[in-house]
Design an enzyme around this catalytic site. Structure first.
Site, PDB file in Angstrom:
ATOM      1  N   TRP A 135       6.787  29.436  28.876  1.00  0.00           N
ATOM      2  CA  TRP A 135       6.568  28.547  27.745  1.00  0.00           C
ATOM      3  C   TRP A 135       7.889  27.924  27.286  1.00  0.00           C
ATOM      4  CZ3 TRP A 135       8.199  28.738  22.558  1.00  0.00           C
ATOM      5  CH2 TRP A 135       7.636  27.730  21.761  1.00  0.00           C
ATOM      6  N   LYS A 157      -6.238  14.872  22.381  1.00  0.00           N
ATOM      7  CA  LYS A 157      -5.263  15.791  22.997  1.00  0.00           C
ATOM      8  C   LYS A 157      -6.042  17.057  23.308  1.00  0.00           C
ATOM      9  CE  LYS A 157      -0.976  18.335  21.908  1.00  0.00           C
ATOM     10  NZ  LYS A 157       0.096  18.495  20.905  1.00  0.00           N
ATOM     11  N   ASP A 172      -3.200  16.946  14.897  1.00  0.00           N
ATOM     12  CA  ASP A 172      -3.109  18.111  15.791  1.00  0.00           C
ATOM     13  C   ASP A 172      -3.958  19.265  15.262  1.00  0.00           C
ATOM     14  OD1 ASP A 172      -1.707  20.196  17.628  1.00  0.00           O
ATOM     15  OD2 ASP A 172      -0.759  18.310  18.196  1.00  0.00           O
ATOM     16  N   CYS A 203      -2.874  18.919  27.854  1.00  0.00           N
ATOM     17  CA  CYS A 203      -1.840  19.790  27.316  1.00  0.00           C
ATOM     18  C   CYS A 203      -2.238  21.224  27.617  1.00  0.00           C
ATOM     19  CB  CYS A 203      -1.738  19.561  25.812  1.00  0.00           C
ATOM     20  SG  CYS A 203      -0.522  20.604  24.997  1.00  0.00           S
ATOM     21  N   ASP A 258       6.323  22.177  25.345  1.00  0.00           N
ATOM     22  CA  ASP A 258       6.507  22.234  23.894  1.00  0.00           C
ATOM     23  C   ASP A 258       7.982  22.158  23.548  1.00  0.00           C
ATOM     24  OD1 ASP A 258       3.888  22.294  23.189  1.00  0.00           O
ATOM     25  OD2 ASP A 258       3.789  24.443  22.783  1.00  0.00           O
ATOM     26  N   ASP A 290      -6.077  20.685  24.660  1.00  0.00           N
ATOM     27  CA  ASP A 290      -5.117  21.769  24.863  1.00  0.00           C
ATOM     28  C   ASP A 290      -5.773  22.969  25.549  1.00  0.00           C
ATOM     29  OD1 ASP A 290      -2.683  23.064  24.657  1.00  0.00           O
ATOM     30  OD2 ASP A 290      -2.417  22.575  22.543  1.00  0.00           O
TER      31      ASP A 290
HETATM   32  C1  GLA Z   1       0.128  23.992  21.807  1.00  0.00           C
HETATM   33  C2  GLA Z   1       0.595  22.599  22.106  1.00  0.00           C
HETATM   34  C3  GLA Z   1       1.304  22.012  20.900  1.00  0.00           C
HETATM   35  C4  GLA Z   1       0.394  22.039  19.704  1.00  0.00           C
HETATM   36  C5  GLA Z   1      -0.107  23.452  19.473  1.00  0.00           C
HETATM   37  C6  GLA Z   1      -1.164  23.488  18.387  1.00  0.00           C
HETATM   38  O1  GLA Z   1       1.205  24.868  21.691  1.00  0.00           O
HETATM   39  O2  GLA Z   1       1.413  22.562  23.230  1.00  0.00           O
HETATM   40  O3  GLA Z   1       1.728  20.694  21.158  1.00  0.00           O
HETATM   41  O4  GLA Z   1      -0.694  21.178  19.916  1.00  0.00           O
HETATM   42  O5  GLA Z   1      -0.669  24.022  20.644  1.00  0.00           O
HETATM   43  O6  GLA Z   1      -1.593  24.751  18.122  1.00  0.00           O
END
Ligand code: GLA
Length: 734
Positions: free
Chosen positions: A192, A473, A359, A525, A547, A475
């Protein structure tokens, strides 16, 4: 025993039969514009790879290539198989291994037929049928060739007509064979916020494997992506190199085996780990695609080819445009309400971006999503934070003059959620064992069609209620622990199908989504770049590489990603990470798809003015960055600074990005940088752009040089500790 006898007598018969045709070797050249992969049958009718490299001018001469090799004792004839079977005469790492319906574990694959289909001016598909002479098992190899881009997409299909299912233990996508003096592999590792660290190693005897067993977020530690140089490490402009990657959003395994002749066998596909897959009679299993491009002119050409292919043929809207955006994640985290958000819409407008992206943290009521430990799975607006719902936000954003996009993580669930309470059977877990969490969450079982409906429904509902929703987005933050599917168990299917059926389930959802909402831009993502691959990018317009948005780190990270993915696909945001000045942070974001994740109201007047100008400047150069050819000029791993440039296809415009990466005394650009990709005969004006308010450029304004001068003598962008990032714009002067 009886079946074994039957097997051996049939094998002997078939070998005798095929030897009658010993003279009639079949040669199959698979040619791109520049290169060739050539297959040929041997005296036993087995297929071998006999040539890989720059294509010959006389295709008739491929048949003579094998005669030039003197590597034909014992095992040689089978090392070079384009799809190595297991359990008969081949003793090396297989591409396929099965157990037949009767329990027998042998497989032999002999050439049956092949055909070449011309799909359009540029794309051909060579289809080769292989068959076991004893058991009714067939493997078909597909080589889809993108001639101009020199890209080959390769996969296989497996089917059989036995009386009951066979079990596939290994079922690779591709099996290649190379004969060179040396093999230098660059692969990537990380975690990460530290994705894409390159590791280069010379391959020696034995097997080196790149693999993932993480299930979802499979690329967290290692992506299925590599560079392979032949004979000596390739540079940007010189040397033989293959860029390869697997289009699969799950567990993968890529084996590199240097055999006893010092030749290299490559086998790439779904990871066979814990993934025995039963195959019903008459059903076809299609493996994911392995994609590769080869160049004997270095990594630069290879990656430009891959970019051209990706934009034209693979990435959703790859040749289109992208939205600049303001994201609230790092500005607010989970702490926001309607008033705060509407203020941010106005900030987005002030900045000049196209879209506001909301987000994480907007949902969950019984278990509000105020942190990452609750609410995931309960996709209903949190009534306290957002009493008027998403619809209101979409309208308010529009009123403020920006589009509205939203974050979802639809494959996941927090144990603290109503979804978990209602559907524990939808969750991947071992009920008898303690649950183990990754970011306080678990993964939903996408092998279950009901879960697929649920995941599709989350997005469908959002779009149905908010037709103006302009961006998603998507994730995926957790890996799969305690892999077990209640659904597969209940429906009496093999539980070892889970890892594979999960990914098929994901693609089914994405297929449905794209059938109904073909073009809405979506960012892929996975807590960073944990999932990017060329199958997923069929459905997504872009991805979130990491990130880690520290711009200094980003110079390195984006550099490595740039070997495989064009700039239009990677979302690079200006944030408050790192110690670099705003200009540096902005300039780094500009070499991809730019966005912002800052508190606009905290910017000083000059910072705000600079950012507004930057958005404008970015819009004026983004066509070159998104659709142009990339030349990596100065490698930050080997120098005090990085330099890379994009040149449009007409060679009339270019943008050159330069970033100081060392803070040692006197670090900077001491000698000129040799540009690439220009027309030597044309003249170009060079000017520095994106200057901070009040700053004057150290570069004489609008100097004019020939492409020849810029590429042969070079140009100094004057990078030093007073000018840590420098962007130059070149325009043809008639
Ligand atoms: C992940 C994504 C971030 C954000 C967080 C939200 O870590 O990579 O950009 O969206 O989740 O919880």
């Amino acid at each position: 025993m009886k079946s074994l006898n039957r097997f051996f007598s049939a094998l002997l018969l078939s070998l005798a039969a095929t030897s009658l045709f010993a003279q009639q070797k079949v040669t199959i050249p698979i040619e791109t514009g520049r290169n060739a992969l050539v297959l040929q049958t041997d005296k036993n009718n087995r297929l071998n790879i006999v040539y890989f490299g720059r294509k010959l001018t006389q295709p008739g001469e491929y048949a003579s290539v094998p005669g030039q090799y003197r590597q034909d004792d014992g095992n040689a004839g089978i090392y070079a198989s384009p799809y190595t079977p297991s359990g008969t005469v081949s003793l090396s790492e297989p591409a396929i291994r099965v157990t037949h319906a009767d329990g027998n574990t042998s497989l032999e694959l002999l050439y049956q037929s092949h055909e070449v289909q011309q799909l359009n001016d540029n794309v051909t598909q060579t289809i080769i049928r292989l068959k076991d002479p004893v058991y009714p098992v067939e493997v078909t190899l597909f080589y889809k060739v993108y001639r101009k881009e020199n890209v080959v997409e390769q996969w296989s299909t497996i089917r059989h007509q036995e009386k009951a299912p066979i079990v596939m233990h290994k079922y690779a996508s591709a099996n290649l064979y190379f004969a060179a003096g040396q093999y230098h592999l660059t692969h990537y590792h990380g975690g990460w916020a530290r994705e894409m660290n390159p590791e280069t190693t010379q391959l020696k005897a034995g097997i080196l494997s790149l693999d993932s067993k993480l299930g979802t977020r499979a690329n967290l530690f290692q992506p299925p992506t590599f560079q392979l140089s032949f004979n000596k490490p390739a540079t940007e402009d010189e040397g033989e190199v293959l860029l390869g990657t697997l289009g699969w959003s799950g567990n993968f395994k890529i084996d590199f085996e240097v055999d006893s002749y010092d030749n290299l066998r490559l086998i790439a596909g779904i990871n066979p780990h814990a993934s025995e897959y039963p195959l019903e009679p008459g059903k076809e299993f299609k493996t994911p695609s392995f994609l590769f491009t080869y160049s004997d002119k270095g990594k630069g050409e290879a990656s430009r080819n891959l970019h051209d292919w990706a934009r034209k043929y693979r990435v959703l809207e790859g040749e289109g445009s992208r939205l600049t955006l303001l994201n609230n994640w790092e500005a607010t985290y989970f702490d926001f309400d309607e008033t705060k958000l509407t203020g941010l819409f106005a900030d987005g407008k002030k900045l000049g971006v196209d879209l506001f992206l909301l987000d994480d943290g907007w949902f969950g009521n019984k278990y509000p999503r105020n942190g990452d430990n609750a609410g995931l799975g309960d996709w209903k607006e949190n009534a306290k934070k957002l009493p008027h719902g998403i619809g209101y936000l979409v309208k308010e954003a529009q009123k403020a003059g920006v589009k509205f996009g939203i974050w979802v993580e639809p494959e996941m669930v927090n144990p603290k959620s109503e979804l978990y309470e209602k559907h524990p059977d939808w969750v991947i877990r071992q009920p008898e064992r303690p649950e183990h969490y990754f970011r306080n969450q678990l993964v939903l079982d996408l092998s279950n069609p009901q879960v697929q409906d649920f995941v599709f429904g989350i997005l469908d509902d959002l779009f149905t209620k908010n037709p103006d929703l302009a961006f998603i987005k998507w994730d995926c933050n957790a890996v799969i622990y305690n892999a077990q599917s209640e659904y597969l168990k209940k429906t009496k299917q093999a539980e070892s199908k889970l890892y594979v059926d999960y990914v098929f389930g994901l693609y089914k959802v994405l297929d449905r989504l794209r059938a109904k909402y073909p073009k809405v831009p979506m960012m892929l993502c996975s807590g960073g770049g944990g999932r990017v691959d060329y199958e997923a990018l069929k459905y997504f317009t872009e991805f979130w590489p990491s990130d880690n948005t520290d711009p200094l780190e980003r110079v390195f990270l984006q550099w490595e990603y740039s070997y495989f993915f064009p700039a239009i696909t990677h979302c690079d945001h200006v944030t408050d990470w790192g110690k670099q000045p705003l200009k540096f942070r902005t300039d780094v974001a500009m070499m991809g798809k730019m966005g912002y994740d800052i508190v606009v109201s905290h910017l000083s007047p000059d910072d705000l003015k600079f950012s507004q100008q930057s958005v404008e400047t970015y819009k004026s150069i983004s066509d070159v960055v998104w659709h142009g050819d990339l030349y990596r000029l100065v490698n930050p791993r080997e120098n005090d600074f990085a330099s890379l440039m994009f040149v449009n296809k007409q060679k009339t415009r270019s943008v050159v990005f330069n970033y100081l990466v060392s803070n040692r005394y006197g670090a900077g650009s001491k000698i000129p940088v040799k540009f690439g990709g220009l027309d030597p005969a044309r003249k170009y004006s060079v000017k520095e752009i994106n200057l901070y308010p009040g700053k004057r450029s150290a570069i004489a304004s609008e100097s004019v040089f020939t492409g020849d001068f810029l590429m042969t003598a070079g140009f100094n962008p004057v990078v030093n500790n007073g000018r840590t990032s420098v962007i130059l714009e070149l325009n043809e002067v008639k």
